[in-house]
Design a protein around this motif. Structure first.
Motif, PDB file in Angstrom:
ATOM      1  N   UNK A 237      76.482  48.759 -21.253  1.00 32.05           N
ATOM      2  CA  UNK A 237      76.661  50.401 -21.310  1.00 32.05           C
ATOM      3  C   UNK A 237      76.422  50.858 -19.685  1.00 32.05           C
ATOM      4  N   UNK A 238      76.825  52.020 -19.104  1.00 30.74           N
ATOM      5  CA  UNK A 238      76.049  51.702 -18.000  1.00 30.74           C
ATOM      6  C   UNK A 238      74.915  52.738 -18.083  1.00 30.74           C
ATOM      7  N   UNK A 239      74.553  53.144 -19.084  1.00 27.21           N
ATOM      8  CA  UNK A 239      72.944  53.991 -19.886  1.00 27.21           C
ATOM      9  C   UNK A 239      72.001  53.013 -19.830  1.00 27.21           C
ATOM     10  N   UNK A 240      72.637  52.057 -20.423  1.00 27.44           N
ATOM     11  CA  UNK A 240      71.853  50.787 -20.761  1.00 27.44           C
ATOM     12  C   UNK A 240      71.323  50.068 -19.531  1.00 27.44           C
ATOM     13  N   UNK A 241      72.208  49.599 -18.810  1.00 28.29           N
ATOM     14  CA  UNK A 241      71.873  49.291 -17.391  1.00 28.29           C
ATOM     15  C   UNK A 241      70.795  49.402 -16.539  1.00 28.29           C
ATOM     16  N   UNK A 242      70.674  50.684 -16.191  1.00 32.91           N
ATOM     17  CA  UNK A 242      70.312  52.070 -15.718  1.00 32.91           C
ATOM     18  C   UNK A 242      68.970  51.631 -16.218  1.00 32.91           C
ATOM     19  N   UNK A 243      68.808  52.310 -17.680  1.00 37.29           N
ATOM     20  CA  UNK A 243      67.320  52.652 -18.726  1.00 37.29           C
ATOM     21  C   UNK A 243      67.127  51.382 -18.173  1.00 37.29           C
ATOM     22  N   UNK A 244      67.687  49.646 -18.267  1.00 40.08           N
ATOM     23  CA  UNK A 244      66.753  48.785 -18.169  1.00 40.08           C
ATOM     24  C   UNK A 244      66.414  48.327 -16.982  1.00 40.08           C
ATOM     25  N   UNK A 245      67.060  48.465 -15.929  1.00 41.31           N
ATOM     26  CA  UNK A 245      66.342  48.535 -14.592  1.00 41.31           C
ATOM     27  C   UNK A 245      65.090  49.728 -14.198  1.00 41.31           C
ATOM     28  N   UNK A 246      65.362  51.199 -14.381  1.00 45.13           N
ATOM     29  CA  UNK A 246      64.480  51.523 -14.300  1.00 45.13           C
ATOM     30  C   UNK A 246      63.081  51.043 -15.559  1.00 45.13           C
ATOM     31  N   UNK A 247      63.296  50.975 -16.231  1.00 43.36           N
ATOM     32  CA  UNK A 247      62.574  50.170 -17.217  1.00 43.36           C
ATOM     33  C   UNK A 247      61.091  49.333 -16.317  1.00 43.36           C
ATOM     34  N   UNK A 248      62.007  48.176 -16.276  1.00 44.28           N
ATOM     35  CA  UNK A 248      61.493  46.898 -16.030  1.00 44.28           C
ATOM     36  C   UNK A 248      60.661  47.074 -14.996  1.00 44.28           C
ATOM     37  N   UNK A 249      61.567  47.557 -13.569  1.00 46.95           N
ATOM     38  CA  UNK A 249      60.638  47.893 -12.237  1.00 46.95           C
ATOM     39  C   UNK A 249      59.660  49.114 -12.135  1.00 46.95           C
ATOM     40  N   UNK A 250      59.929  49.635 -13.239  1.00 43.65           N
ATOM     41  CA  UNK A 250      58.679  50.733 -13.565  1.00 43.65           C
ATOM     42  C   UNK A 250      57.731  49.974 -14.594  1.00 43.65           C
ATOM     43  N   UNK A 251      57.519  48.867 -14.652  1.00 43.85           N
ATOM     44  CA  UNK A 251      56.521  48.048 -16.050  1.00 43.85           C
ATOM     45  C   UNK A 251      56.542  47.738 -14.788  1.00 43.85           C
ATOM     46  N   UNK A 252      56.915  46.543 -13.911  1.00 38.78           N
ATOM     47  CA  UNK A 252      55.973  45.791 -12.987  1.00 38.78           C
ATOM     48  C   UNK A 252      55.510  46.878 -11.995  1.00 38.78           C
ATOM     49  N   UNK A 253      55.425  47.496 -11.378  1.00 32.90           N
ATOM     50  CA  UNK A 253      54.608  48.453 -10.617  1.00 32.90           C
ATOM     51  C   UNK A 253      53.511  49.068 -11.991  1.00 32.90           C
ATOM     52  N   UNK A 254      53.688  48.910 -12.746  1.00 31.94           N
ATOM     53  CA  UNK A 254      52.823  49.620 -13.581  1.00 31.94           C
ATOM     54  C   UNK A 254      51.405  48.388 -13.790  1.00 31.94           C
ATOM     55  N   UNK A 255      51.893  46.904 -13.529  1.00 34.13           N
ATOM     56  CA  UNK A 255      51.618  46.404 -14.206  1.00 34.13           C
ATOM     57  C   UNK A 255      50.261  45.627 -12.674  1.00 34.13           C
TER      58      UNK A 255
END
Length: 489
Positions: A237-255
């Motif tokens: 699903x497109x929403x799953x892929x986008x959500x996961x990419x946004x989430x992972x990138x944001x978590x890396x930047x957060x750390x």
């Protein structure tokens, strides 16, 4: 435990009335956990009454997890900005308003908003509960205190589906919330009278960018995994892929940002304490195992063995009650013997039980399922609180808010990941079976056989997780208090 619940001095300069504090926090926590799980057996009725389909009604669960995933990471900062009483009052206000709105909800949209409010109350209460225990309970008695929390955390979810099934059979799903409302109001008044301020306010600088990255990161990951487990197209699903990419990138930047800040929103130096890290891994694995198993097993009992929701609730009730009542016992054993001789046997029991569950079929008897589920809950009670308490014990007091925020956040993430992977594995196993099935793949017999194959694969996945935890558990050591009052492993 009696000595723990009496008035005690947790610091050289201040004493706390432990019993009233514990009662006010645990009562509100019990109702929060009850409301969260009780709604699961009402989903079929909600679909009919509110005219929504399966994909839509699942948002009542997804939005709860998503709100917790966004709010809990910020709780470490909130614990340093607002007093215990302030956070408790706001937690109960959100919970009371959310429960009232849910009780009178005329449509799905209103009920969804109510779930957000309820989750906001729970998201404020969970870290507050654990942090308060760490402050007011001496380290040598925390196992018993955490065991009481374990009783509440398991007793409420265990009784929720059964009690809700009775209410739905005789009244309506609205009464799940009407019954909860008076207890939340009582809890608020008890807290206003007896709850003391126990935390030390440092009021660190609020970093808006950290809050945004945390919200996008944890929210994106939880939403992505939850949607993958519920959506028709799954991981593609497109929403799953986008959500996961946004989430992972944001978590890396957060750390990266937290490591560079002098006053981080979440202090990641907690991971320098080995027993905290091992305890976190144990809790993460434990939550994945229990939430994935507790989603797959009721689903199979209803769809594969054709049991009613009330029957399923009654079938799983003994295991939940056993787990709840054993939690204080395991807490006392932890205080006396440490974590290793509880966690290792617990993971061994869980692994063996999941191996038996991986052979579940329509021929499995009710007695066998009750015994296996009860043994699974016994094993979980031996792992969860001892590993969590031992890990938090190693942290210095100034890191308590950060440690509880990290542990509670990753529990929500583990829940989303575990359930999504379990559903995906079950669905894939079912599809593979139906592709090679003889005769009509859509026949009832083939559909049940396919579901059985998928459920068996999901339990194999849970067993592998438990075996990974078993390997990690060999490195767990008891945290000891030195003469200087500092913790060490």
């Amino acid at each position: 435990m009696q000595a723990t619940m009496q008035e005690t001095s947790a610091s050289p300069n201040k004493s706390y009335k432990v019993m009233p504090i514990m009662i006010s926090l645990l009562l509100s926590g019990f109702i929060g956990f009850f409301s969260e799980t009780a709604l699961n057996v009402a989903l079929t009725d909600l679909m009919r009454d509110l005219s929504v389909n399966e994909a839509t009604v699942q948002w009542l669960t997804t939005i709860f997890l998503l709100t917790l995933g966004v709010l809990v990471p910020v709780s470490g900062m909130l614990l340093q900005w607002f007093t215990t009483r302030q956070l408790f009052v706001w937690s109960l206000i959100f919970s009371i308003i959310g429960t009232f709105v849910a009780a009178i909800a005329p449509n799905f949209e209103t009920l969804l908003i109510a779930r957000v409010l309820q989750a906001s109350g729970t998201g404020l209460l969970l870290p507050l509960l654990f942090n308060t225990i760490l402050v007011i309970i001496p380290i040598e008695k925390r196992g018993a205190a955490m065991g009481i929390i374990g009783l509440i955390m398991m007793f409420a979810p265990a009784t929720g589906p059964t009690f809700a099934g009775i209410l739905i059979a005789n009244l309506s799903w609205h009464w799940i919330f009407w019954v909860s409302l008076p207890f939340l109001i009582i809890s608020l008044f008890v807290g206003l009278v007896y709850l003391q301020n126990v935390s030390t306010l440092t009021r660190p600088r609020i970093d808006i960018l950290s809050i945004c990255l945390s919200t996008l990161g944890f929210g994106g990951v939880v939403y992505g995994f939850s949607s993958a487990g519920e959506g028709e197209h799954g991981w593609s699903s497109a929403k799953v892929i986008v959500a996961m990419i946004v989430g992972i990138v944001a978590l890396i930047l957060f750390v990266i940002r937290q490591l560079k800040m002098k006053e981080p929103m979440i202090n990641l130096t907690t991971f320098k304490y080995p027993m905290f890290t091992i305890g976190l891994i144990m809790v993460f694995i434990c939550m994945m195992v229990i939430l994935s198993s507790m989603l797959i097993l009721p689903m199979y009992l209803q769809r594969g063995l054709m049991m009613s929701p009330l029957t399923v609730g009654l079938l799983l009730l003994p295991g939940g009650l056993i787990n709840g009542f054993l939690s204080p016992v395991m807490g006392g054993l932890f205080d006396k013997y440490g974590p290793k001789w509880l966690v290792l046997p617990g993971l061994l029991v869980v692994s063996v039980v999941l191996w038996f569950f991986s052979d579940i079929s329509t021929a499995s008897t009710t007695a066998l399922i009750i015994v296996l589920h009860s043994l699974l809950m016994i094993g979980i009670s031996m792992i969860m609180m001892p590993a969590q308490t031992n890990g938090l014990n190693q942290l210095p007091p100034e890191l308590y808010p950060h440690g509880t925020a990290i542990m509670n956040t990753l529990q929500q993430v583990a829940g989303a990941i575990g359930t999504a992977l379990a559903v995906s594995i079950m669905t894939a196993g079912m599809d593979d079976f139906l592709k090679t099935a003889e005769g009509n793949p859509e026949s009832p017999a083939n559909l049940i056989s396919g579901l059985t194959a998928g459920v068996q694969n999901a339990f194999v996945f849970a067993m592998v997780l438990a075996l990974v935890g078993l390997v990690v558990a060999f490195f767990i050591q008891r945290v000891k208090v030195t003469a200087a009052g500092k913790q060490g492993a």
